[in-house]
Structures are given as C-alpha cells and as structure tokens.
Design a protein around this motif. Sequence first.
Motif, mmCIF file in Angstrom:
data_model
loop_
_atom_site.group_PDB
_atom_site.id
_atom_site.type_symbol
_atom_site.label_atom_id
_atom_site.label_comp_id
_atom_site.label_asym_id
_atom_site.label_seq_id
_atom_site.Cartn_x
_atom_site.Cartn_y
_atom_site.Cartn_z
ATOM 1 N N ARG A 71 0.946 -1.367 -0.093
ATOM 2 C CA ARG A 71 -0.143 -0.393 -0.162
ATOM 3 C C ARG A 71 0.886 1.143 0.302
ATOM 4 O O ARG A 71 0.426 2.369 -0.456
ATOM 5 C CB ARG A 71 -1.031 -0.107 1.265
ATOM 6 N N THR A 74 4.213 3.766 -4.233
ATOM 7 C CA THR A 74 3.522 3.986 -5.797
ATOM 8 C C THR A 74 4.059 3.901 -6.870
ATOM 9 O O THR A 74 5.130 3.736 -6.977
ATOM 10 C CB THR A 74 4.240 5.963 -5.474
ATOM 11 N N PRO A 75 2.411 4.134 -7.343
ATOM 12 C CA PRO A 75 2.000 2.940 -9.746
ATOM 13 C C PRO A 75 3.326 4.420 -10.111
ATOM 14 O O PRO A 75 3.584 5.938 -9.353
ATOM 15 C CB PRO A 75 1.183 3.330 -9.243
ATOM 16 N N HIS A 78 5.645 -1.732 -7.369
ATOM 17 C CA HIS A 78 4.473 -2.753 -6.719
ATOM 18 C C HIS A 78 5.450 -3.644 -6.419
ATOM 19 O O HIS A 78 6.504 -3.764 -6.692
ATOM 20 C CB HIS A 78 3.675 -3.273 -7.792
ATOM 21 N N THR A 94 -7.757 -12.627 -0.604
ATOM 22 C CA THR A 94 -8.864 -12.152 -1.594
ATOM 23 C C THR A 94 -9.753 -11.736 0.467
ATOM 24 O O THR A 94 -10.256 -11.241 0.408
ATOM 25 C CB THR A 94 -9.576 -12.634 -1.612
ATOM 26 N N HIS A 98 -7.121 -8.010 0.818
ATOM 27 C CA HIS A 98 -5.937 -7.437 -0.121
ATOM 28 C C HIS A 98 -6.186 -7.069 -1.641
ATOM 29 O O HIS A 98 -4.761 -6.209 -2.216
ATOM 30 C CB HIS A 98 -4.788 -8.030 0.479
ATOM 31 N N ASP A 99 -7.044 -7.967 -2.359
ATOM 32 C CA ASP A 99 -7.441 -8.197 -3.266
ATOM 33 C C ASP A 99 -7.721 -6.568 -4.007
ATOM 34 O O ASP A 99 -7.302 -6.516 -4.982
ATOM 35 C CB ASP A 99 -7.924 -9.068 -3.725
ATOM 36 N N THR A 100 -7.635 -5.743 -3.204
ATOM 37 C CA THR A 100 -7.284 -4.823 -4.135
ATOM 38 C C THR A 100 -6.818 -3.772 -4.103
ATOM 39 O O THR A 100 -6.843 -1.741 -4.319
ATOM 40 C CB THR A 100 -9.532 -4.061 -3.084
ATOM 41 N N ILE A 101 -5.437 -3.780 -3.599
ATOM 42 C CA ILE A 101 -4.311 -3.321 -3.875
ATOM 43 C C ILE A 101 -3.931 -3.164 -4.932
ATOM 44 O O ILE A 101 -3.648 -4.555 -5.577
ATOM 45 C CB ILE A 101 -3.685 -3.523 -2.139
ATOM 46 N N PRO A 102 -3.885 -2.092 -5.579
ATOM 47 C CA PRO A 102 -3.519 -1.699 -7.048
ATOM 48 C C PRO A 102 -1.863 -2.093 -6.805
ATOM 49 O O PRO A 102 -1.224 -2.743 -8.214
ATOM 50 C CB PRO A 102 -3.910 -0.611 -6.879
ATOM 51 N N THR A 103 -1.195 -2.298 -6.230
ATOM 52 C CA THR A 103 0.346 -2.144 -5.618
ATOM 53 C C THR A 103 0.784 -3.569 -5.877
ATOM 54 O O THR A 103 1.857 -3.899 -5.150
ATOM 55 C CB THR A 103 1.101 -1.358 -5.019
ATOM 56 N N ARG A 105 0.554 -8.091 -5.527
ATOM 57 C CA ARG A 105 0.493 -8.370 -6.972
ATOM 58 C C ARG A 105 0.747 -9.856 -6.961
ATOM 59 O O ARG A 105 1.823 -10.048 -5.979
ATOM 60 C CB ARG A 105 1.446 -8.352 -8.588
#
Length: 141
Positions: A71, A74-75, A78, A94, A98-103, A105
């Motif tokens: 989190r 910064t994009p 990641h 999920t 944490h599956d909503t964290i864009p950074t 994978r």
Amino acid sequence: MRGYFADELLLMLPLPDSGLRLRGEVLREHRGPLALAVAGEATRTEEIVLDLTGVRFLSHSALDFLALLARRLTPPQHLILRAHPALRLRTRITERGHDTIPTLRLEESKPPSVRGAEGVSPPSRGTLEHTQKTAVVLRDQ
C-alpha cells in the motif's frame, strides 16, 4: 537489501537481478527485516519481487504486513508475491481484503523441492520455542 537475513525460521537472500527469495517460515517477528528489504528494493526498482516459493508457512500478520508495505508503494512500483498454491495466498489475500491493493500482485508457481538448495531441510515450525532466538544480518560493504 543486497545482503541477507537469517534466523532459526527464515532465510532471506537477494535474487540475482532484483527482489528477494525467502525460505522457511515468515512470522510477525520478521516485520523489521521485511520492511528493510522491501524499502531497499524500492530504491532500486519498480518491480519488487518476493519469491516465497521456499516458504512453508506465512502467518496472517506477516501477510497483512506485506500488504501494508505494498500500500505504501507509489505506482508504477508494485510488490509481486511469487508463491506456490499450497500457501493459498490468492484465497487469503481476497479474504483479508488485500485484493483491492493496486500495488500488490500475486504470481503462483510450482512448489519447491522438499530439501533446500544446500540439501538441508529448513527448520520446522516450533523450533523457536526450543532454541534461543538469534538473527544475523549482513550487508554488502
């Protein structure tokens, strides 16, 4: 982190290009070394790889901490967690939201062989209760 970290339960080694390979068991107590390692990699690369294919156990608190570290990136940076399906990271990530964290994978891969690269099995869970805890941190100079 271009050195390594080791205690009775966990070994962290740098990957050849960038990222870290972890072996053994990752617990809440490993937050400090994980934070230092991820911060060090974040200064060098946008794609921070944690190879967890040698990890037999990852505690919920350690997973939550890795999500927190992701989190804070910064994009386009990641954090990539490379793990075998037996850790059930996709489900756990999920379930914990944490599956909503864009950074953050996840890359699933095949589990490692039973023995470590040196032919020695990593320590088993519960070793900490029976031995005095020691840690070694070495950095390149």
